[in-house]
Design an enzyme around this catalytic site. Structure first.
Site, PDB file in Angstrom:
ATOM      1  N   GLN A  98      -2.471  31.552  29.586  1.00 15.82           N
ATOM      2  CA  GLN A  98      -1.162  32.186  29.472  1.00 15.82           C
ATOM      3  C   GLN A  98      -0.384  31.700  28.250  1.00 15.82           C
ATOM      4  O   GLN A  98       0.479  32.409  27.747  1.00 15.82           O
ATOM      5  CB  GLN A  98      -0.358  31.959  30.747  1.00 15.82           C
ATOM      6  CG  GLN A  98      -0.852  32.795  31.928  1.00 15.82           C
ATOM      7  CD  GLN A  98       0.129  32.817  33.080  1.00 15.82           C
ATOM      8  OE1 GLN A  98       0.700  31.796  33.447  1.00 15.82           O
ATOM      9  NE2 GLN A  98       0.327  33.984  33.669  1.00 15.82           N
ATOM     10  N   HIS A 280       6.486  34.235  41.753  1.00 18.84           N
ATOM     11  CA  HIS A 280       5.738  33.654  40.642  1.00 18.84           C
ATOM     12  C   HIS A 280       5.576  34.638  39.489  1.00 18.84           C
ATOM     13  O   HIS A 280       5.683  34.260  38.317  1.00 18.84           O
ATOM     14  CB  HIS A 280       4.383  33.164  41.122  1.00 18.84           C
ATOM     15  CG  HIS A 280       4.492  32.147  42.214  1.00 18.84           C
ATOM     16  ND1 HIS A 280       5.216  30.984  42.066  1.00 18.84           N
ATOM     17  CD2 HIS A 280       3.994  32.121  43.480  1.00 18.84           C
ATOM     18  CE1 HIS A 280       5.154  30.276  43.174  1.00 18.84           C
ATOM     19  NE2 HIS A 280       4.424  30.944  44.055  1.00 18.84           N
ATOM     20  N   LEU A 281       5.343  35.900  39.796  1.00 18.87           N
ATOM     21  CA  LEU A 281       5.219  36.882  38.723  1.00 18.87           C
ATOM     22  C   LEU A 281       6.546  37.074  37.999  1.00 18.87           C
ATOM     23  O   LEU A 281       6.565  37.365  36.800  1.00 18.87           O
ATOM     24  CB  LEU A 281       4.730  38.221  39.282  1.00 18.87           C
ATOM     25  CG  LEU A 281       4.526  39.332  38.239  1.00 18.87           C
ATOM     26  CD1 LEU A 281       3.463  38.934  37.225  1.00 18.87           C
ATOM     27  CD2 LEU A 281       4.154  40.644  38.924  1.00 18.87           C
ATOM     28  N   SER A 282       7.654  36.884  38.699  1.00 20.97           N
ATOM     29  CA  SER A 282       8.965  37.173  38.102  1.00 20.97           C
ATOM     30  C   SER A 282       9.204  36.368  36.831  1.00 20.97           C
ATOM     31  O   SER A 282       9.593  36.916  35.799  1.00 20.97           O
ATOM     32  CB  SER A 282      10.092  36.934  39.116  1.00 20.97           C
ATOM     33  OG  SER A 282      10.180  35.565  39.475  1.00 20.97           O
ATOM     34  N   ASP A 283       8.961  35.058  36.867  1.00 19.37           N
ATOM     35  CA  ASP A 283       9.219  34.283  35.646  1.00 19.37           C
ATOM     36  C   ASP A 283       8.143  34.509  34.594  1.00 19.37           C
ATOM     37  O   ASP A 283       8.387  34.331  33.396  1.00 19.37           O
ATOM     38  CB  ASP A 283       9.386  32.791  35.977  1.00 19.37           C
ATOM     39  CG  ASP A 283       8.150  32.172  36.581  1.00 19.37           C
ATOM     40  OD1 ASP A 283       7.209  31.882  35.834  1.00 19.37           O
ATOM     41  OD2 ASP A 283       8.117  31.967  37.806  1.00 19.37           O
ATOM     42  N   GLN A 284       6.948  34.959  35.012  1.00 21.32           N
ATOM     43  CA  GLN A 284       5.881  35.221  34.050  1.00 21.32           C
ATOM     44  C   GLN A 284       6.063  36.538  33.302  1.00 21.32           C
ATOM     45  O   GLN A 284       5.495  36.734  32.225  1.00 21.32           O
ATOM     46  CB  GLN A 284       4.534  35.208  34.767  1.00 21.32           C
ATOM     47  CG  GLN A 284       4.181  33.850  35.364  1.00 21.32           C
ATOM     48  CD  GLN A 284       2.942  33.889  36.226  1.00 21.32           C
ATOM     49  OE1 GLN A 284       2.014  34.651  35.981  1.00 21.32           O
ATOM     50  NE2 GLN A 284       2.911  33.070  37.265  1.00 21.32           N
ATOM     51  N   HIS A 305      12.385  28.109  37.870  1.00 22.67           N
ATOM     52  CA  HIS A 305      11.467  28.467  36.795  1.00 22.67           C
ATOM     53  C   HIS A 305      11.979  29.684  36.032  1.00 22.67           C
ATOM     54  O   HIS A 305      11.948  29.715  34.800  1.00 22.67           O
ATOM     55  CB  HIS A 305      10.077  28.778  37.364  1.00 22.67           C
ATOM     56  CG  HIS A 305       9.204  27.579  37.483  1.00 22.67           C
ATOM     57  ND1 HIS A 305       7.995  27.597  38.129  1.00 22.67           N
ATOM     58  CD2 HIS A 305       9.361  26.306  37.038  1.00 22.67           C
ATOM     59  CE1 HIS A 305       7.437  26.392  38.087  1.00 22.67           C
ATOM     60  NE2 HIS A 305       8.254  25.597  37.426  1.00 22.67           N
TER      61      HIS A 305
END
Length: 337
Positions: A98, A280-284, A305
């Site tokens: 990433q 978890h996907l939100s900050d990514q 995060h």
């Protein structure tokens, strides 16, 4: 040269800074790296990410050593190519991926990567999460990349191998993940390496009881042992417009039932909301959306995060990232240039 206080977050701040430095050509100095963690400073997976970013970006680096709490990074020209990166431990190879993904998709030629280390780690996105959730989401922004797991590497032994291909992104586009639509179904897989099958069966029994998971939507998957025994529990929740993958990790001294209960608790927060994107996907999603110049999504939680990542991104890029609470367990996050 941007000055960054690394005590505001963990390794994610460092990885985001490395990616954005290579994407923008802006150098940075980070101090107090992971200062609030039980083991401050660069750990092996963070060091691998730094060295990987330096290699693809021909960067000048000071402070790239284990335990370092200060790092200076001056980027050069990002070069596409065939790369091999190994954490040398069970450190997450997916976090390394990433880190280098955004600068590589800005190149004019494809790149291939061989990633060695942990593929399924606590506190990091699993390889399956990247395949099932992250990569399909960023594809809607215009990013084309693939990931193949040759051999899983479970915590704490590692030993996994994965292969990624990153294509040039001709033009990123704004995307919105606001409504997940009607639920299509759920399925679960208990992955086991060098452990009895009944561990997976017990985990799946909990999911069947707690989430009413149909028997035909569950399976035990034995994988070729990597460097040691391991157990990962995967729950896929599919809606019309989006699929989320939740991951539980077996641990020594933790019962199979407790592993599954923890996973149910995490997935339950998402299922009880109407948000499209999981925690978890939100900050990514922030970084690719910011590089695209805009986008929006709904999520059920504004995590530390997410907020720390947003503020760091704004230091590198001319964007504003804001969020608004629409209802209990429903927030809208919007990125605008």
């Amino acid at each position: 040269m941007i000055e960054i206080d690394g005590s505001a977050g963990g390794g994610q701040l460092l990885r985001t800074a490395l990616s954005l430095s290579l994407c923008t050509g802006t150098g940075f100095t980070m101090t107090k790296i992971r200062a609030k963690r039980s083991k401050p400073g660069l750990m092996r997976q963070h060091l691998t990410a730094v060295n990987a970013a330096a290699k693809i970006g021909n960067a000048f680096v000071e402070g790239a050593e284990l335990g370092a709490t200060t790092l200076r990074f001056e980027p050069g020209v990002v070069t596409p190519g065939d790369y091999r990166f190994a954490t040398g431990s069970a450190g997450s190879a997916m976090l390394v991926l990433q880190t280098v993904l955004p600068p590589l998709w800005q190149c004019d030629r494809p790149s291939t990567l061989r990633l060695e280390g942990g593929t399924h780690n606590p506190m990091a996105p699993s390889a399956d999460f990247l395949v099932e959730t992250f990569l399909p989401a960023v594809a809607k922004i215009g990013i084309e990349a693939s990931l193949r797991i040759e051999r899983p590497g479970f915590f704490p032994a590692g030993g996994g191998i994965a292969h990624a291909v990153v294509q040039p992104a001709q033009a990123l586009r704004h995307a919105e993940f606001l409504d997940r639509g009607e639920r299509r179904g759920m399925s679960a897989t208990a992955m086991l390496s060098g452990l009895p099958n009944n561990i997976g069966e017990r985990e799946l029994d909990v999911l069947m009881r707690r989430l009413h998971l149909p028997r035909e939507a569950r399976r035990v998957h034995e994988v070729t042992p990597s460097s040691g025994p391991g157990n990962v529990l995967l729950l896929r929740v599919e809606h019309d417009s989006h699929a989320e993958l939740f991951t539980g990790h077996g641990e020594r001294g933790v019962t199979a039932e407790r592993v599954a209960e923890r996973l149910c608790e995490e997935a339950g927060h998402y299922l009880r909301s109407t948000a499209c994107v999981g925690e978890h996907l939100s900050d990514q999603l922030l970084l690719p959306m910011a590089l695209a110049g805009g986008g929006a999504f709904t999520t059920h939680l504004i995590s530390d995060h997410l907020s720390s990542n947003a503020r760091l991104i704004e230091k590198f890029l001319p964007v504003e990232i804001d969020w608004t609470e629409l209802a209990p367990q429903l927030w809208q996050v919007r990125i605008a240039s």
